[in-house]
Scaffold this motif. Structure first.
Motif, short mmCIF file in Angstrom:
data_model
loop_
_atom_site.label_atom_id
_atom_site.label_comp_id
_atom_site.label_asym_id
_atom_site.label_seq_id
_atom_site.Cartn_x
_atom_site.Cartn_y
_atom_site.Cartn_z
N VAL A 84 24.22 7.69 87.33
CA VAL A 84 24.71 8.25 86.05
C VAL A 84 26.31 8.30 86.20
N ARG A 85 27.07 8.18 85.46
CA ARG A 85 28.53 8.10 85.53
C ARG A 85 29.35 9.13 84.62
N PRO A 86 30.71 9.21 84.51
CA PRO A 86 31.29 10.19 83.64
C PRO A 86 30.89 9.68 82.28
N GLY A 87 30.50 10.82 81.36
CA GLY A 87 30.22 10.58 80.09
C GLY A 87 28.87 10.54 79.79
N ASP A 88 28.08 10.47 80.57
CA ASP A 88 26.69 10.31 80.60
C ASP A 88 26.07 11.73 80.47
N VAL A 89 24.88 12.04 79.60
CA VAL A 89 24.18 13.04 79.50
C VAL A 89 22.82 12.98 79.77
N VAL A 90 22.38 13.94 80.36
CA VAL A 90 20.86 13.69 80.82
C VAL A 90 20.42 14.91 80.56
N SER A 91 19.02 14.82 79.76
CA SER A 91 18.27 16.02 79.13
C SER A 91 17.00 16.01 79.86
N SER A 92 16.61 17.04 80.62
CA SER A 92 15.32 17.08 81.52
C SER A 92 14.53 18.06 80.50
N PRO A 93 13.38 17.59 80.05
CA PRO A 93 12.41 18.48 79.09
C PRO A 93 11.86 19.74 79.80
#
Length: 138
Positions: A84-93
């Motif tokens: 992952v890099r700047p600007g990435d969004v990670v959503s964990s359910p």
């Protein structure tokens, strides 16, 4: 009035004792709580990971969102290991097994939105020890 805050490593604090078990190297991680701004059921903070620092596998009963702010990071989940890099969004359910942190050779900062204290460390480590090597992020 809106609340404004600046995310700054210099304004951060050491990892609180109750969160030490969440990190492989808690002394290489700093945290900064962000204003609530009306989101009373959610907490948000900036987490500053030193190179190679990461969480152990865990879940959140109500899910978690990560916004990558700087550096290069790694997220492991049910589907594998992801850079992952700047600007990435990670959503964990809700209930999603995962771990996250800095790549081996660089620091990483993310902002997290989650329900405070809503994590479970009593999960299987799976391949956490073997999928994170010095070649990640190189």
């Amino acid at each position: 009035m809106d609340e404004f805050g600046t995310v700054s490593h210099s304004d951060s604090d050491p990892v609180p004792d109750q969160l030490h078990a969440l990190f492989n190297h808690p002394d290489d991680v700093r945290v900064q709580k962000l204003p609530r701004a009306g989101l009373e059921d959610r907490g948000s903070m900036a987490v500053f990971f030193g190179a190679g620092a990461r969480t152990v596998p865990h879940t959140h009963h109500h899910g978690q969102h990560l916004f990558i702010a700087e550096g290069a990071g790694v997220v492991g989940d049910e589907k594998g290991v992801h850079m992952v890099r700047p600007g990435d969004v990670v959503s964990s359910p809700p209930g999603g097994w995962h771990w996250h942190g800095a790549a081996p050779g660089t620091a990483m900062t993310h902002l997290t939105v989650e329900q405070p204290g809503d994590f479970d460390l009593d999960v299987d480590r799976r391949d956490w020890d073997t999928t994170y090597g010095p070649e990640l992020g190189a």
